[in-house]
Write an enzyme that holds these catalytic residues in place. Sequence first.
Site, short mmCIF file in Angstrom:
data_model
loop_
_atom_site.label_atom_id
_atom_site.label_comp_id
_atom_site.label_asym_id
_atom_site.label_seq_id
_atom_site.Cartn_x
_atom_site.Cartn_y
_atom_site.Cartn_z
N HIS A 164 0.84 -1.20 0.00
CA HIS A 164 0.00 0.00 0.00
C HIS A 164 0.88 1.26 0.00
O HIS A 164 0.65 2.19 -0.78
CB HIS A 164 -0.90 -0.04 1.23
N GLU A 165 1.88 1.29 0.87
CA GLU A 165 2.75 2.46 0.94
C GLU A 165 3.64 2.59 -0.29
O GLU A 165 3.92 3.70 -0.74
CB GLU A 165 3.61 2.39 2.21
N HIS A 168 1.67 4.35 -2.87
CA HIS A 168 1.64 5.80 -2.63
C HIS A 168 2.89 6.47 -3.19
O HIS A 168 2.82 7.56 -3.78
CB HIS A 168 1.54 6.08 -1.12
N GLU A 251 -6.41 6.72 -1.51
CA GLU A 251 -6.37 5.56 -0.62
C GLU A 251 -6.99 4.34 -1.29
O GLU A 251 -6.48 3.23 -1.14
CB GLU A 251 -7.09 5.88 0.69
#
Length: 377
Positions: A164-165, A168, A251
């Site tokens: 997930h990071e 980003h 997100e």
Amino acid sequence: MAAYGLYTHIRSNRRRSIALLIGLFFLVYLMTFAGALLAEAFLDSRASFDLIVGRALNDLIGSLPFVTAGTALWILIAYRFHQRMIDALTGGHEVTRREQPRIYNLLENLCISRGIPMPKLKIMDSPALNAFASGLNQKQYSITVTSGLVNRLSDAELEAVLAHELTHIRNGDVRMMVIAVIIAGVISFAAEIFFRIMFRGGMRMGGGSSGGGDRKGGGGAGLAILLAVVLIAVAWFLSLVIRFALSRSREFLADAGAVELTKDPDAMIMALRKIENRGELQGVTSAVMEMCVDNPRSGFEDLFATHPSIDSRVEALVKMAGGRDPGPIAALPPPDDGNAGSEISDRAEPETPRGPWSDPLPVPGPTPGGPWGPPRG
């Protein structure tokens, strides 16, 4: 279309990052004009409103080179040292493979699978369950995870959070968030100084009160002060709007990117459910919380939240990726021998016994008979 590597989203983030930097200069100029209005009103309270505004405009024009240089210097300082500031707030420290082989190998495998340069890996000592990415360029990118997250999540769930990071970072969300934090920090700091000066003994104007002058030529100081207060409030509000205007869709895209990297939507869903209502980092600013996996808000505050709710994110994963939602988790049992989170996950299935060459061993049971009846003996 896969969320990881969405070029349209990346280009949009780049354009918005440039627009945010331009907006920072505009807000600083607005604050400078408001400060000039206050100064002129305090120096000559009997002057007319038009005269005070004209003087303030001249002051703004004369100070433009210095204000521009100061703003550029602040951006340069933030560019070079923002990560040190974040680490000072959170207590995050970089770890190596030898210190944290479990999470280091998970992150390295994700980066190798997509040919991504590996960011720095940092640990923050906190029982909260959260993580965030930071940095403005490839050399600065880092992923910070809390010790609580490492202890409570299984390998699959922790890998999903790291993915997930990484998404980003790849999508440019991290750069845009840091720039927004810089803008909000500058304007909020300046606005706080102005309001403290005004409401802590700075309201007395040289030359008498605003009502002391004649109505034809004087009395403009009060209006000038009121205009300055409004401008400062508008600049402060716009700095908040810049942060709130960051699309919540980032997100959803990062969750989808994590699923694409790991091929395991259930792991991402379970990680979100474990993080839910357990991600509040004590002692850090709201700016840091806005960069985290989850930034819990409730009630009226949710209208201005930078993150969508966990329920909506899980619902999107269930609908688009086919994951299974176990529902909110009421309590987490204490971590044990390093297999954190395995006791909660309902995705584990009994493992079939295998032989030395990975073939399933026969299951003990009654021996079936042949076509001419049961075997002899």
